[in-house]
Design an enzyme around this catalytic site. Structure first.
Site, PDB file in Angstrom:
ATOM      1  N   HIS A 266       0.811  -1.218   0.000  1.00 56.08           N
ATOM      2  CA  HIS A 266       0.000   0.000   0.000  1.00 56.08           C
ATOM      3  C   HIS A 266       0.848   1.273   0.000  1.00 56.08           C
ATOM      4  CE1 HIS A 266      -2.821   2.909   2.212  1.00 56.08           C
ATOM      5  NE2 HIS A 266      -3.286   2.754   0.994  1.00 56.08           N
TER       6      HIS A 266
ATOM      7  N   HIS B 298       0.301  10.576  -1.716  1.00 59.88           N
ATOM      8  CA  HIS B 298      -1.011  10.265  -1.143  1.00 59.88           C
ATOM      9  C   HIS B 298      -1.594  11.498  -0.485  1.00 59.88           C
ATOM     10  CE1 HIS B 298      -4.125   8.727   1.492  1.00 59.88           C
ATOM     11  NE2 HIS B 298      -4.107   7.597   0.823  1.00 59.88           N
TER      12      HIS B 298
END
EC number: 4.6.1.-
Length: 289
Positions: A22, A58
């Protein structure tokens, strides 16, 4: 095409599992997670105000226990991934078989989604595939945050076609990560003539618990020849949830701890029924036991 094919030609060891690391947004993170046993990475593409891909980032907030602001430019990322996925390159990592681009398109106006897709395709053609000169072999999943940005996919595919590189269409699939209605998602994909190479996710940040109702519904759809060929869950960090996800019949999961999933796959309950996917496993085929 892919959706109609029977993925039963490789039944040795059971269902292939995509162990997706991730939020992998810089070189250090890429290397770290591959060393921990990931066979896929999920990376975040952020866009500028014109809808052009800018950098891997992100941003805040992100999963608990992670640094949200690691970043590198989109072109540097593509170039590094090209090296890692090209057989014969000094940096080649045989276990890296799939790249999932988490496309941060909610910040991009809906009317720019199509041109954004074209721009991402163009940069991938130039930097990752090098217009046929590169041997980079990873499968690519374009992960879209909402079905409302589905035109991004059309733009991407149309650009491959107009540039004369339809052959890379075989390497690319799509996923919608917004936890939207599954039936509506299927209808919209059909209306856009996107009929194959479709993954479906379900999930939530690792900070919050989520019941598996929708995940199981997606898996049931997959197994009754629904629009998706693979179903995965995110973000799965606890051993107990990893086990439950496998028992439910998922094809993979996004995790901050890929080494934990490697460990679970080696447990007696799972080692004969599941295995880490390899490059020989086609991510666009539905697995049949």
């Amino acid at each position: 095409e892919g959706a109609e094919q029977d993925g039963s030609e490789r039944t040795d060891g059971g269902r292939p599992i995509w162990n997706i690391a991730h939020m992998v947004n810089n070189k250090q993170a890429i290397d770290k997670y591959l060393d921990k046993g990931a066979n896929s990475v999920e990376s975040d593409v952020s866009f500028d105000s014109d809808g052009k891909p800018e950098k891997m980032l992100h941003g805040i907030p992100c999963d608990c226990g992670r640094k949200c602001l690691n970043q590198m430019s989109f072109t540097d990322y593509l170039d590094y991934m090209r090296q890692l996925t090209t057989p014969g390159d000094p940096k080649f990592r045989e276990n890296l078989i799939l790249i999932m681009l988490d496309l941060k398109l909610k910040s991009v106006a809906a009317n720019l989604a199509y041109s954004s897709g074209q721009e991402v395709a163009l940069q991938m053609l130039n930097t990752y595939w090098k217009r046929g000169e590169s041997g980079a072999r990873a499968y690519i999943v374009l992960s879209i945050p909402t079905i409302k940005r589905v035109t991004f996919v059309r733009g991407f595919y149309d650009k491959l076609h107009s540039e004369g590189f339809d052959q890379y269409r075989e390497k690319v699939g799509v996923d919608f990560s917004g936890n939207e209605d599954l039936d509506e998602t299927g209808r919209i994909l059909s209306s856009q003539n996107i009929l194959d190479h479709i993954w479906q996710s379900d999930g939530i940040t690792n900070c919050i618990f989520r019941v598996m109702t929708r995940l199981k519904k997606a898996i049931n759809k997959r197994d009754s020849n629904g629009y998706m060929v693979k179903v995965y869950y995110w973000s799965v960090d606890k051993y107990t949830i990893m086990r439950k996800t496998l028992r439910a019949g998922a094809d993979g999961m996004i995790t901050n701890f890929p080494d934990r999933l490697v460990s679970v796959l080696n447990e007696r309950e799972f080692s004969g029924k599941f295995r880490l996917a390899t490059y020989d496993d086609n991510p666009w085929e539905r697995y049949k036991a």
